[in-house]
Motif scaffolding. Sequence first.
Motif, PDB file in Angstrom:
ATOM      1  N   PHE A  69      38.582  33.410  38.392  1.00  0.00           N
ATOM      2  CA  PHE A  69      39.089  34.754  38.611  1.00  0.00           C
ATOM      3  C   PHE A  69      39.737  34.814  39.986  1.00  0.00           C
ATOM      4  N   SER A  70      40.909  35.461  40.066  1.00  0.00           N
ATOM      5  CA  SER A  70      41.616  35.677  41.314  1.00  0.00           C
ATOM      6  C   SER A  70      42.034  34.327  41.905  1.00  0.00           C
ATOM      7  N   ASP A  71      41.667  34.029  43.134  1.00  0.00           N
ATOM      8  CA  ASP A  71      42.010  32.725  43.710  1.00  0.00           C
ATOM      9  C   ASP A  71      41.353  31.610  42.910  1.00  0.00           C
ATOM     10  N   GLY A  72      40.174  31.876  42.351  1.00  0.00           N
ATOM     11  CA  GLY A  72      39.519  30.899  41.481  1.00  0.00           C
ATOM     12  C   GLY A  72      40.335  30.616  40.236  1.00  0.00           C
ATOM     13  N   ALA A  73      41.069  31.627  39.752  1.00  0.00           N
ATOM     14  CA  ALA A  73      41.954  31.431  38.596  1.00  0.00           C
ATOM     15  C   ALA A  73      43.125  30.537  38.979  1.00  0.00           C
ATOM     16  N   SER A  74      43.657  30.733  40.163  1.00  0.00           N
ATOM     17  CA  SER A  74      44.742  29.868  40.641  1.00  0.00           C
ATOM     18  C   SER A  74      44.251  28.431  40.742  1.00  0.00           C
ATOM     19  N   TYR A  75      43.061  28.272  41.244  1.00  0.00           N
ATOM     20  CA  TYR A  75      42.426  26.965  41.383  1.00  0.00           C
ATOM     21  C   TYR A  75      42.204  26.339  40.010  1.00  0.00           C
TER      22      TYR A  75
END
Length: 182
Positions: free
Chosen positions: A86-92
């Motif tokens: 989710f969020s930056d974790g989704a980008s990751y």
Amino acid sequence: MTHPITRRAFVRAAAYGAGALGVIGAGLAPMPSRKRPTAGPRLTARPRPPSATVEFGVDPAFLDHALAWTFDRVAIDAQRAWIAGFSDGASYALSLGIANGDFFSRVLAFSPGFVIPVDERGRPRFFVSHGRQDPILPIDQCSRRIVPELRHAGYDVRFDEVDGGHRMPPEVLAGAGQWLRA
């Protein structure tokens, strides 16, 4: 040997996502720790130029170790391995999923902001969701650019735009769970 993943941390990581998505499984997530593993199977996490200044940090090594630790203890169907964030974790998750599509068959990205350019490996499928009124990572600047790029690269992408802001509403999680089970 002491593992940096304690039973408590592993259970806490497994509680996130798996139950909310309605799938049987366990989630692995980097937990704050001073100890970082150095061994285990290797996920690819090297950005390709020109973004060579972007670093994935210590998390890929942690995930490598966590995956090895888990595969040693639990019978896992590696063909159904997935990564989510989710969020930056989704980008990751998008970036690691593209770089490790030979391992992760599916990638779930809830409100991603960007994709780090990496060498592609394998052909994972993607589930992307984003709130139309997201004030943190505006959909026009993020998912509405990311999704067409993924599709142009030949990836199978499900894109769910939803009313609301920077969050994962229950209906999105339910849809993601159904997508994972299909």
